[in-house]
Enzyme design. Sequence first.
Site, PDB file in Angstrom:
ATOM      1  N   ASP A 248       0.815  -1.156   0.139  1.00  0.00           N
ATOM      2  CA  ASP A 248      -0.075   0.043  -0.080  1.00  0.00           C
ATOM      3  C   ASP A 248       0.932   1.348   0.092  1.00  0.00           C
ATOM      4  OD1 ASP A 248      -1.734   1.979   0.273  1.00  0.00           O
ATOM      5  OD2 ASP A 248      -3.118   0.950   1.910  1.00  0.00           O
TER       6      ASP A 248
ATOM      7  N   ARG B 203      -0.149   4.526  -0.458  1.00  0.00           N
ATOM      8  CA  ARG B 203      -0.914   5.813  -0.274  1.00  0.00           C
ATOM      9  C   ARG B 203      -0.195   6.641   0.634  1.00  0.00           C
ATOM     10  NH1 ARG B 203      -6.749   3.211  -0.166  1.00  0.00           N
ATOM     11  NH2 ARG B 203      -5.835   1.597   0.736  1.00  0.00           N
TER      12      ARG B 203
HETATM   13  N1  LIG Z   1      -2.448  -2.368  -6.371  1.00  0.00           N
HETATM   14  C1  LIG Z   1      -3.797  -2.656  -6.291  1.00  0.00           C
HETATM   15  N2  LIG Z   1      -4.629  -1.499  -5.950  1.00  0.00           N
HETATM   16  C2  LIG Z   1      -6.063  -2.056  -6.004  1.00  0.00           C
HETATM   17  C3  LIG Z   1      -6.491  -3.206  -6.073  1.00  0.00           C
HETATM   18  N3  LIG Z   1      -7.798  -3.455  -6.114  1.00  0.00           N
HETATM   19  C4  LIG Z   1      -8.069  -2.020  -5.825  1.00  0.00           C
HETATM   20  N4  LIG Z   1      -7.132  -1.281  -5.738  1.00  0.00           N
HETATM   21  C5  LIG Z   1      -7.010   0.084  -5.415  1.00  0.00           C
HETATM   22  O1  LIG Z   1      -7.087   0.042  -3.773  1.00  0.00           O
HETATM   23  C6  LIG Z   1      -7.858   1.258  -3.532  1.00  0.00           C
HETATM   24  C7  LIG Z   1      -8.792   1.347  -2.423  1.00  0.00           C
HETATM   25  O2  LIG Z   1      -9.436   2.397  -2.065  1.00  0.00           O
HETATM   26  P1  LIG Z   1     -10.296   2.697  -0.903  1.00  0.00           P
HETATM   27  O3  LIG Z   1     -11.620   1.970  -1.410  1.00  0.00           O
HETATM   28  O4  LIG Z   1     -10.322   4.189  -0.612  1.00  0.00           O
HETATM   29  O5  LIG Z   1      -9.546   2.204   0.403  1.00  0.00           O
HETATM   30  P2  LIG Z   1      -9.365   0.839   1.268  1.00  0.00           P
HETATM   31  O6  LIG Z   1      -8.032   0.504   1.765  1.00  0.00           O
HETATM   32  O7  LIG Z   1     -10.145  -0.151   0.452  1.00  0.00           O
HETATM   33  O8  LIG Z   1     -10.277   1.092   2.407  1.00  0.00           O
HETATM   34  P3  LIG Z   1     -12.102   1.458   2.746  1.00  0.00           P
HETATM   35  O9  LIG Z   1     -12.032   2.845   3.484  1.00  0.00           O
HETATM   36  O10 LIG Z   1     -12.199   0.585   3.698  1.00  0.00           O
HETATM   37  O11 LIG Z   1     -12.427   1.370   1.510  1.00  0.00           O
HETATM   38  C8  LIG Z   1      -8.118   2.018  -4.770  1.00  0.00           C
HETATM   39  O12 LIG Z   1      -7.073   3.117  -4.940  1.00  0.00           O
HETATM   40  C9  LIG Z   1      -7.948   1.094  -5.877  1.00  0.00           C
HETATM   41  O13 LIG Z   1      -7.684   1.413  -7.145  1.00  0.00           O
HETATM   42  C10 LIG Z   1      -5.457  -4.272  -6.646  1.00  0.00           C
HETATM   43  O14 LIG Z   1      -5.723  -5.577  -6.917  1.00  0.00           O
HETATM   44  N5  LIG Z   1      -4.392  -3.801  -6.588  1.00  0.00           N
END
Ligand SMILES: Nc1nc2c(ncn2[C@@H]2O[C@H](COP(=O)(O)OP(=O)(O)OP(=O)(O)O)[C@@H](O)[C@H]2O)c(=O)[nH]1
Length: 205
Positions: free
Chosen positions: A126, A128
């Site tokens: 992650d 971010r």
């Molecule tokens: N690297 C990667 N990123 C992903 C994948 N699937 C989804 N994402 C990214 O994961 C992120 C999810 O963001 P959010 O939903 O804001 O955050 P979260 O960590 O899931 O936390 P929540 O607030 O519970 O939703 C987004 O930037 C998506 O593009 C994956 O398989 N690989």
Amino acid sequence: MSVVFVASSLLPTPFGVFTMHGFLDEQTGKEHVALTMGTVDDDAPVLGRLHSECLTGDALFSMRCDCGYQLEAALQAIAAEGRGVLLYLRQEGRGIGLLNKIRAYALQDEGADTVEANERLGFAPDMRDYAICKPMLAHLGIAEVELMTNNPRKVKALEGFGIRVAKRKALQIGLNPHNRKYLETKAGKLGHLLGEIHQGEAEQS
Ligand SMILES: Nc1nc2c(ncn2[C@@H]2O[C@H](COP(=O)(O)OP(=O)(O)OP(=O)(O)O)[C@@H](O)[C@H]2O)c(=O)[nH]1
């Protein structure tokens, strides 16, 4: 960090009319957006969501993740309360970008989980950084939120910037056969609080 507020406009949606605020991070060139509804600069905690960009889930109806479902549910919840904020953060693919996310998906098609795929590409699971939230929330006059998230890192990040998180509200929605493994990996390896993976929620096909 140099973040500039650029403009605000109305944004009518199927859920209600939001106000959209555009910000530019001059360091990265990234353009971020906040959606607000109602009065958010008073003293009461504001229902809020930090939503990381997911082009595939948010705009292209992907069922590989829960992003689109969460975006819709968060906007609906804010509209139901008539007051709230959603920061739409341009950190696609947990910060690795869209094209790398597609590379990661290709590895997941071959059996890797979402964390292993990032690592095989040479990225941390992650990447971010939530620093942008501080000036965005300051501009909007928001000091305390009730945060819709399953991700404790978001709570920690906000608290680290001096934003009070009065409450964390779970946002468990969108379970389907295509994202079950992804959600299990989020819970098992990334620390998301997903209980028994959306216990009680019917799996959508
Ligand atoms: N690297 C990667 N990123 C992903 C994948 N699937 C989804 N994402 C990214 O994961 C992120 C999810 O963001 P959010 O939903 O804001 O955050 P979260 O960590 O899931 O936390 P929540 O607030 O519970 O939703 C987004 O930037 C998506 O593009 C994956 O398989 N690989």
